[in-house]
Design an enzyme around this catalytic site. Structure first.
Site, mmCIF file in Angstrom:
data_model
loop_
_atom_site.group_PDB
_atom_site.id
_atom_site.type_symbol
_atom_site.label_atom_id
_atom_site.label_comp_id
_atom_site.label_asym_id
_atom_site.label_seq_id
_atom_site.Cartn_x
_atom_site.Cartn_y
_atom_site.Cartn_z
ATOM 1 N N ASN A 90 39.272 40.784 41.358
ATOM 2 C CA ASN A 90 38.093 40.916 42.632
ATOM 3 C C ASN A 90 37.678 39.411 42.494
ATOM 4 O O ASN A 90 37.828 38.731 43.002
ATOM 5 C CB ASN A 90 37.366 41.759 42.865
ATOM 6 C CG ASN A 90 37.046 41.284 44.021
ATOM 7 O OD1 ASN A 90 37.175 41.224 44.793
ATOM 8 N ND2 ASN A 90 35.787 41.710 43.853
ATOM 9 N N HIS A 148 37.419 42.730 49.656
ATOM 10 C CA HIS A 148 37.625 42.129 50.406
ATOM 11 C C HIS A 148 38.483 41.649 50.716
ATOM 12 O O HIS A 148 39.294 41.187 49.785
ATOM 13 C CB HIS A 148 36.691 40.321 51.123
ATOM 14 C CG HIS A 148 35.471 40.916 50.804
ATOM 15 N ND1 HIS A 148 34.178 41.636 50.106
ATOM 16 C CD2 HIS A 148 34.636 40.990 52.108
ATOM 17 C CE1 HIS A 148 32.961 41.721 50.516
ATOM 18 N NE2 HIS A 148 32.779 40.957 52.150
#
Length: 340
Positions: free
Chosen positions: A164, A133
């Site tokens: 991440n 994201h």
């Protein structure tokens, strides 16, 4: 004096990513050590008293001629068809929006507003990369719609799993803490899409080597900004290691952030990196808090044997006229800032 300046320069050659540090001389005077090796007395900066302007969509970077801005309920983005991901994603995160009302959907879908089409699930399958994201899902828990839109592939970028789920996640969590402490933040974040990059999937989704995040606190009494540049790999370094001025991020990405600010304010905010102005201590468990070790600079000047050491800042313990605790940081031994 020349020797002292040389010491400062050597210090920042080694700690260039830290940008600006606050230091105290043995005579009690405070100075800022800048990322270019120079220094300034702190008192000379306290005279800057900007007035807050009402600026719509302050979070949006300056558009390039071919940019098409996609607007969703929780964030906006500029989509890069060549690299099949966003050039940037921008949004305002308020204290109220950090309150989680809706859970993750984990339903990754194409962005219907990107007319040229976005990446797809098959691009990431067996690629070895996470669907990372850009605008975090946890920042969108205030709205069911915003949460669902955060899983659009226009908001995804191929990220190393260790990155991440590690240092990038820690930065996202820290920014949410800052949003609570500072009432509201303007945030722009994205991949660095310069140069030739490897790709994954049939749609040739570029795999960035670096990611950035710039943050603006445009609230009194302490207007401030900070940037981060992180490599797309696992890291055990503290987040301060990756902190840079917003100007540095602009030079690295070619993107003009917070351009809608009054020119004088933009110049000061974006060139200044004040690490002590941000609180870095966050709770890591119910019984302990994470602590960040700061290096000490200790040298003597040839003429006056001036000692300089890095100061540790804490939140001021003073009480404002409104009856709330002061939000300034201070390195004074009494725990109070210059106004208290």
């Amino acid at each position: 004096m020349k020797k002292l300046l040389l010491i400062f320069l050597l210090y920042f050659t080694f700690y260039d990513v830290f940008g600006q540090q606050e230091a105290t001389t043995t005579s009690g005077k405070k100075v800022w050590l800048w990322e270019n090796g120079t220094w300034t007395y702190v008192d000379s900066l306290q005279t800057w008293n900007p007035k807050i302007a009402k600026i719509a969509q302050l979070e949006l970077p300056k558009m390039m001629p071919k940019d098409v801005v996609i607007r969703h309920s929780g964030f906006s983005l500029s989509y890069n068809e060549t690299h099949e991901q966003a050039n940037w994603v921008a949004y305002e995160l308020t204290k109220e929006k950090t309150v989680k009302l809706y859970n993750r959907t984990d339903k990754f879908i194409e962005d219907p507003k990107v007319k040229t089409g976005t990446a797809q699930s098959k691009d990431y399958t067996s690629s070895g990369y996470d669907r990372g994201h850009l605008a975090p899902a946890a920042d969108m828990g205030w709205s069911a719609t915003a949460m669902a839109e955060s899983f659009y592939y226009s908001n995804m970028s191929p990220q190393n799993p260790g990155f991440n789920r590690g240092i990038w996640k820690k930065l996202e969590e820290l920014v949410r803490t800052w949003a609570v402490e500072n009432e509201a933040l303007y945030i722009a974040t994205g991949p660095v899409l310069n140069g030739s990059l490897p790709s994954i999937g049939v749609n040739k989704v570029s795999v960035p080597k670096y990611y950035y995040k710039v943050i603006l606190d445009y609230n009194m009494p302490d207007i401030k900004g900070i940037g981060f540049i992180l490599e797309n790999k696992s890291s055990t370094q503290p987040l301060q290691y990756y902190a840079v001025s917003i100007d540095s991020v602009e030079k690295f990405t070619g993107i003009d952030f917070f351009f809608a600010l009054p020119n004088e304010q933009e110049e000061v905010i974006e060139k200044t990196l004040c690490l002590p102005c941000w609180l870095w201590d966050t709770t890591t468990s119910t019984n302990e808090k994470s602590t960040i070790k700061q290096e000490q600079l200790l040298e003597q000047n040839e003429s006056n044997e001036t000692e300089v050491k890095i100061s540790t800042a804490v939140q001021c313990s003073g009480i404002t006229k409104a009856g709330e605790r002061c939000k300034r940081n201070t390195t004074n031994a009494n725990g109070r800032c210059y106004q208290h």
